[in-house]
Design a protein around this motif. Structure first.
Motif, PDB file in Angstrom:
ATOM      1  N   PHE A 124       0.859  -1.186   0.000  1.00 14.57           N
ATOM      2  CA  PHE A 124       0.000   0.000   0.000  1.00 14.57           C
ATOM      3  C   PHE A 124       0.891   1.231   0.000  1.00 14.57           C
ATOM      4  N   ASP A 125       0.302   2.401  -0.242  1.00 15.52           N
ATOM      5  CA  ASP A 125       1.108   3.624  -0.311  1.00 15.52           C
ATOM      6  C   ASP A 125       0.570   4.739   0.575  1.00 15.52           C
ATOM      7  N   SER A 126      -0.204   4.393   1.608  1.00 16.69           N
ATOM      8  CA  SER A 126      -0.742   5.389   2.527  1.00 16.69           C
ATOM      9  C   SER A 126       0.294   5.712   3.609  1.00 16.69           C
ATOM     10  N   LYS A 127       0.724   6.967   3.627  1.00 19.70           N
ATOM     11  CA  LYS A 127       1.712   7.379   4.624  1.00 19.70           C
ATOM     12  C   LYS A 127       1.130   7.317   6.031  1.00 19.70           C
ATOM     13  N   LEU A 128      -0.150   7.701   6.179  1.00 15.49           N
ATOM     14  CA  LEU A 128      -0.788   7.680   7.496  1.00 15.49           C
ATOM     15  C   LEU A 128      -0.854   6.256   8.040  1.00 15.49           C
ATOM     16  N   LEU A 129      -1.281   5.312   7.210  1.00 12.01           N
ATOM     17  CA  LEU A 129      -1.368   3.917   7.642  1.00 12.01           C
ATOM     18  C   LEU A 129       0.018   3.362   7.953  1.00 12.01           C
ATOM     19  N   ALA A 130       1.002   3.734   7.135  1.00  7.81           N
ATOM     20  CA  ALA A 130       2.375   3.264   7.375  1.00  7.81           C
ATOM     21  C   ALA A 130       2.886   3.760   8.717  1.00  7.81           C
ATOM     22  N   ASN A 131       2.644   5.046   9.029  1.00  5.76           N
ATOM     23  CA  ASN A 131       3.102   5.593  10.306  1.00  5.76           C
ATOM     24  C   ASN A 131       2.360   4.963  11.480  1.00  5.76           C
ATOM     25  N   LEU A 132       1.060   4.711  11.308  1.00  6.51           N
ATOM     26  CA  LEU A 132       0.283   4.095  12.380  1.00  6.51           C
ATOM     27  C   LEU A 132       0.776   2.681  12.674  1.00  6.51           C
ATOM     28  N   LEU A 133       0.965   1.884  11.621  1.00  9.53           N
ATOM     29  CA  LEU A 133       1.468   0.524  11.806  1.00  9.53           C
ATOM     30  C   LEU A 133       2.877   0.536  12.397  1.00  9.53           C
ATOM     31  N   ALA A 134       3.694   1.476  11.934  1.00 12.85           N
ATOM     32  CA  ALA A 134       5.060   1.577  12.453  1.00 12.85           C
ATOM     33  C   ALA A 134       5.052   1.938  13.930  1.00 12.85           C
ATOM     34  N   PHE A 135       4.161   2.848  14.321  1.00 12.10           N
ATOM     35  CA  PHE A 135       4.079   3.248  15.728  1.00 12.10           C
ATOM     36  C   PHE A 135       3.672   2.069  16.607  1.00 12.10           C
ATOM     37  N   VAL A 136       2.630   1.349  16.190  1.00 13.73           N
ATOM     38  CA  VAL A 136       2.149   0.203  16.978  1.00 13.73           C
ATOM     39  C   VAL A 136       3.224  -0.868  17.060  1.00 13.73           C
ATOM     40  N   THR A 137       3.884  -1.154  15.934  1.00 10.98           N
ATOM     41  CA  THR A 137       4.917  -2.188  15.921  1.00 10.98           C
ATOM     42  C   THR A 137       6.099  -1.791  16.797  1.00 10.98           C
ATOM     43  N   THR A 138       6.511  -0.536  16.686  1.00  8.63           N
ATOM     44  CA  THR A 138       7.644  -0.071  17.495  1.00  8.63           C
ATOM     45  C   THR A 138       7.318  -0.101  18.975  1.00  8.63           C
TER      46      THR A 138
END
Length: 309
Positions: A63-77
């Motif tokens: 996918f190419d959604s920056k918002l979704l990428a940041n959200l998933l990255a935050f939860v994973t981190t």
């Protein structure tokens, strides 16, 4: 006057970011009586994880959604930081209960170098970017009052507001919740806390997880401003003078100390720098901390320890 206020506001906003990092030191010291030198490494580790997961998740899931990428990255981190907290308790702190303070201090130094090296092994050692959509354009206010107005950084302003909100929430957590009171009891006496049924291992996992969350927020803010690089752990060390000024056991002290350092270094660099040759911003905080150690070693809000014999 406008330039002075501009410098003052810049110092206050930088001071809130210093206070946020200093809060990590205070949290762990209040819960374990340990001065955690690993806080700077935790900021770097969290920022590296956030930056890399924000790159990897879109590639993995397509996918190419920056918002979704940041959200998933935050939860994973955040999940990674909780796992780090659990491992630190199981492999290090849990085996050093009731040891001398110097032993625990050396343990945090070992954790520091491990996280520095392991983080770069996992996530790489290049300079990475964290883009969470914080505005970069400056904001001009009070144009009608001061000639040319007052120039403020929108990014610094938002970061300071986020830091202030997090500091306030954590202060309430310590003062108003049963877990917060248990953290203070553990800091006072490990054995006494265990004797009244406070689970030491769970408390330490909680406090290191909270410190990991603070490190993650600080890493995102500083990574957005400076890029994610090894120097982030050096920026985090600016919080050391903050906790010396405010007191190692005081959440309000971390706030006041951060603001004093932020404002002091900005004003001294601008107004004394031309007279003394510049570079004051680099050493101002440490000289001020040294003076406090000589005059009031417990800090402005720290508890004075009196040994009775």
């Amino acid at each position: 006057m406008g330039f002075f206020l501009e410098t003052l506001f810049g110092g206050l906003m930088a001071g809130m970011l210093y206070a946020l990092i200093a809060l990590g030191f205070v949290l762990i010291f209040k819960a374990s009586g340990v001065f955690n030198f690993a806080q700077g490494a935790m900021v770097l580790f969290a920022a590296l994880a956030m930056a890399r997961f924000a790159e990897w998740w879109p590639r993995w899931l397509g996918f190419d959604s920056k918002l979704l990428a940041n959200l998933l990255a935050f939860v994973t981190t955040m999940a990674v930081m909780v796992a780090v907290a659990w491992l630190i308790e199981k492999l290090v702190l849990g085996r050093l209960v009731n040891q001398d303070g110097i032993t625990l201090l050396m343990a945090t130094l070992g954790i520091t170098y491990f996280l520095d090296g392991f983080g770069q092994t996992l996530f790489g050692s290049d300079i990475y970017k964290i883009d969470v959509g914080m505005p970069k354009d400056p904001l001009i206010v009070a144009e009608q009052t001061f000639e040319g107005g007052i120039l403020l950084s929108q990014e610094d302003l938002i970061a300071a507001l986020v830091a202030a909100a997090l500091v306030a929430l954590l202060a309430l957590f310590f003062q108003k919740t049963s877990t917060g009171r248990a953290l203070r009891a553990v800091a006072d006496d490990h054995q006494a806390a265990q004797s009244i049924g406070i689970p030491l291992s769970r408390i330490w996992v909680i406090v290191w997880s909270v410190a990991g969350f603070v490190a993650l927020v600080a890493g995102i803010i500083w990574g957005s401003k400076l890029g994610v690089q090894f120097s982030l752990s050096m920026v985090a060390l600016k919080a050391l003078p903050v906790v010396i000024l405010g007191g190692l056991t005081s959440v309000p002290g971390a706030i006041v100390g951060g603001l004093l350092i932020g404002v002091g270094e900005k004003l001294s660099e601008v107004y004394l720098g031309p007279l003394l040759g510049g570079g004051i911003e680099i050493w101002f905080a440490y000289v001020l901390a040294l003076l406090f150690l000589l005059v009031r070693p417990q800090g402005l809000f720290g508890e004075k320890i009196i040994d009775r014999v």
